[in-house]
Design a protein around this motif. Structure first.
Motif, short mmCIF file in Angstrom:
data_model
loop_
_atom_site.label_atom_id
_atom_site.label_comp_id
_atom_site.label_asym_id
_atom_site.label_seq_id
_atom_site.Cartn_x
_atom_site.Cartn_y
_atom_site.Cartn_z
N SER A 130 -15.65 16.46 -18.56
CA SER A 130 -14.34 16.37 -17.91
C SER A 130 -14.52 16.26 -16.41
CB SER A 130 -13.50 17.61 -18.23
OG SER A 130 -13.34 17.74 -19.62
N ILE A 131 -13.92 15.22 -15.82
CA ILE A 131 -14.02 15.01 -14.38
C ILE A 131 -12.67 14.61 -13.82
CG2 ILE A 131 -14.89 12.64 -14.70
CD1 ILE A 131 -16.52 13.19 -12.03
N PHE A 132 -12.34 15.18 -12.66
CA PHE A 132 -11.04 14.96 -12.02
C PHE A 132 -11.24 14.72 -10.54
CE2 PHE A 132 -10.60 17.73 -15.67
CZ PHE A 132 -9.64 17.06 -16.41
N ASN A 133 -10.23 14.08 -9.92
CA ASN A 133 -10.27 13.81 -8.48
C ASN A 133 -9.75 14.96 -7.65
OD1 ASN A 133 -11.35 11.11 -8.44
ND2 ASN A 133 -9.40 10.44 -9.30
N THR A 134 -8.87 15.78 -8.25
CA THR A 134 -8.23 16.85 -7.48
C THR A 134 -8.28 18.19 -8.21
OG1 THR A 134 -6.02 16.57 -8.44
CG2 THR A 134 -6.58 15.17 -6.53
N ILE A 135 -8.11 19.24 -7.45
CA ILE A 135 -8.03 20.59 -8.01
C ILE A 135 -6.83 20.70 -8.95
CG2 ILE A 135 -7.46 22.98 -7.39
CD1 ILE A 135 -9.35 22.66 -4.99
N ASN A 136 -5.69 20.15 -8.55
CA ASN A 136 -4.49 20.25 -9.39
C ASN A 136 -4.71 19.65 -10.77
OD1 ASN A 136 -2.94 21.63 -7.53
ND2 ASN A 136 -2.05 19.79 -6.65
N GLU A 137 -5.36 18.49 -10.84
CA GLU A 137 -5.64 17.87 -12.14
C GLU A 137 -6.54 18.77 -12.99
OE1 GLU A 137 -5.62 13.19 -10.66
OE2 GLU A 137 -7.50 14.28 -10.80
N ALA A 138 -7.55 19.34 -12.37
CA ALA A 138 -8.48 20.21 -13.10
C ALA A 138 -7.80 21.49 -13.56
CB ALA A 138 -9.68 20.55 -12.22
N VAL A 139 -6.94 22.07 -12.73
CA VAL A 139 -6.23 23.30 -13.10
C VAL A 139 -5.27 23.04 -14.26
CG1 VAL A 139 -4.51 24.98 -12.31
CG2 VAL A 139 -6.51 24.48 -10.89
N GLN A 140 -4.59 21.89 -14.24
CA GLN A 140 -3.71 21.55 -15.36
C GLN A 140 -4.51 21.44 -16.65
OE1 GLN A 140 -1.74 17.95 -14.12
NE2 GLN A 140 -0.12 19.05 -13.07
N TYR A 141 -5.66 20.79 -16.59
CA TYR A 141 -6.52 20.66 -17.76
C TYR A 141 -7.01 22.04 -18.22
CZ TYR A 141 -10.69 19.60 -20.51
OH TYR A 141 -11.65 19.55 -21.49
N LEU A 142 -7.46 22.85 -17.28
CA LEU A 142 -7.96 24.19 -17.59
C LEU A 142 -6.86 25.04 -18.20
CD1 LEU A 142 -10.46 26.06 -17.28
CD2 LEU A 142 -9.49 26.77 -15.10
N SER A 143 -5.67 24.99 -17.64
CA SER A 143 -4.56 25.78 -18.17
C SER A 143 -4.23 25.39 -19.60
CB SER A 143 -3.32 25.61 -17.29
OG SER A 143 -3.57 26.13 -16.00
N LYS A 144 -4.23 24.10 -19.90
CA LYS A 144 -3.98 23.64 -21.27
C LYS A 144 -5.08 24.14 -22.20
CE LYS A 144 -1.42 19.52 -20.06
NZ LYS A 144 -1.47 18.06 -19.93
N ASN A 145 -6.32 24.12 -21.71
CA ASN A 145 -7.46 24.59 -22.49
C ASN A 145 -7.31 26.06 -22.81
OD1 ASN A 145 -10.18 23.86 -23.44
ND2 ASN A 145 -10.00 22.35 -21.80
N TYR A 146 -6.92 26.87 -21.83
CA TYR A 146 -6.80 28.30 -22.05
C TYR A 146 -5.62 28.63 -22.95
CZ TYR A 146 -10.56 29.45 -18.86
OH TYR A 146 -11.79 29.58 -18.28
N GLU A 147 -4.57 27.80 -22.93
CA GLU A 147 -3.42 28.01 -23.83
C GLU A 147 -3.86 27.90 -25.28
OE1 GLU A 147 -0.34 25.26 -22.79
OE2 GLU A 147 -0.03 26.20 -20.83
N THR A 148 -4.81 27.02 -25.56
CA THR A 148 -5.26 26.85 -26.95
C THR A 148 -6.06 28.04 -27.44
OG1 THR A 148 -7.28 25.68 -26.32
CG2 THR A 148 -5.33 24.34 -26.72
N TYR A 149 -6.64 28.82 -26.51
CA TYR A 149 -7.40 30.01 -26.90
C TYR A 149 -6.49 31.18 -27.24
CZ TYR A 149 -11.67 27.82 -25.16
OH TYR A 149 -12.72 26.98 -24.96
N ASN A 150 -5.35 31.25 -26.55
CA ASN A 150 -4.46 32.42 -26.68
C ASN A 150 -3.42 32.23 -27.75
OD1 ASN A 150 -5.85 33.70 -24.59
ND2 ASN A 150 -4.63 32.64 -23.06
#
Length: 150
Positions: A130-150
């Motif tokens: 996974s590669i992104f140009n901005t912090i915001n894009e990465a945080v959105q991806y990370l947040s979606k990833n963590y939602e699937t764990y919980n």
């Protein structure tokens, strides 16, 4: 919870996610990208922050301890965010990229302005990292990833 290399690494708690904040360090910037990610991600994630303001003054023994802490924290992390700042050289970050590029827990942030962005993007795409140009894009991806764990 935020852990630094001055803290002993925790025993991983079941149901908690651990994220290592790897990448460029620039003490001259007004903003702190690590704190920005922590603030945007929320309290459900434990973070490992390797930043040491006294990094250049560490004795050989303390530096060895710090490096071992980083390597162990990288290993036990569920996710690694690797951020390349546009004007940094980031030699250690490039080493970390090589170590984890084929590991699904790596998330890379690499703006086009980074001097090796083309190489990094080709490498990440080859390994399906996974590669992104901005912090915001990465945080959105990370947040979606963590939602699937919980």
């Amino acid at each position: 919870m935020i852990y630094t290399s001055t803290n002993k690494l925790p025993k991983k708690e079941k149901g908690k996610e651990y994220c290592f904040l790897a990448g460029s360090i620039d003490y001259h910037l007004q903003s702190n990208w690590r704190q920005e990610i922590i603030n945007k991600t929320g309290s459900s994630v434990h973070f490992f922050d390797p930043t040491r303001i006294d990094h250049n003054e560490l004795s050989n023994f303390k530096m060895k301890e710090h490096i071992k802490w980083e390597l162990d924290a990288l290993h036990i992390s569920d996710k690694i965010i690797l951020n390349f700042l546009p004007n940094a050289k980031s030699p250690i970050s490039l080493v970390e990229l090589g170590m984890y590029v084929s590991n699904s827990k790596l998330i890379v942030i690499c703006p086009n302005e980074f001097y090796q962005s083309h190489y990094i993007k080709v490498l990440c795409n080859k390994h399906k990292t996974s590669i992104f140009n901005t912090i915001n894009e990465a945080v959105q991806y990370l947040s979606k990833n963590y939602e699937t764990y919980n």
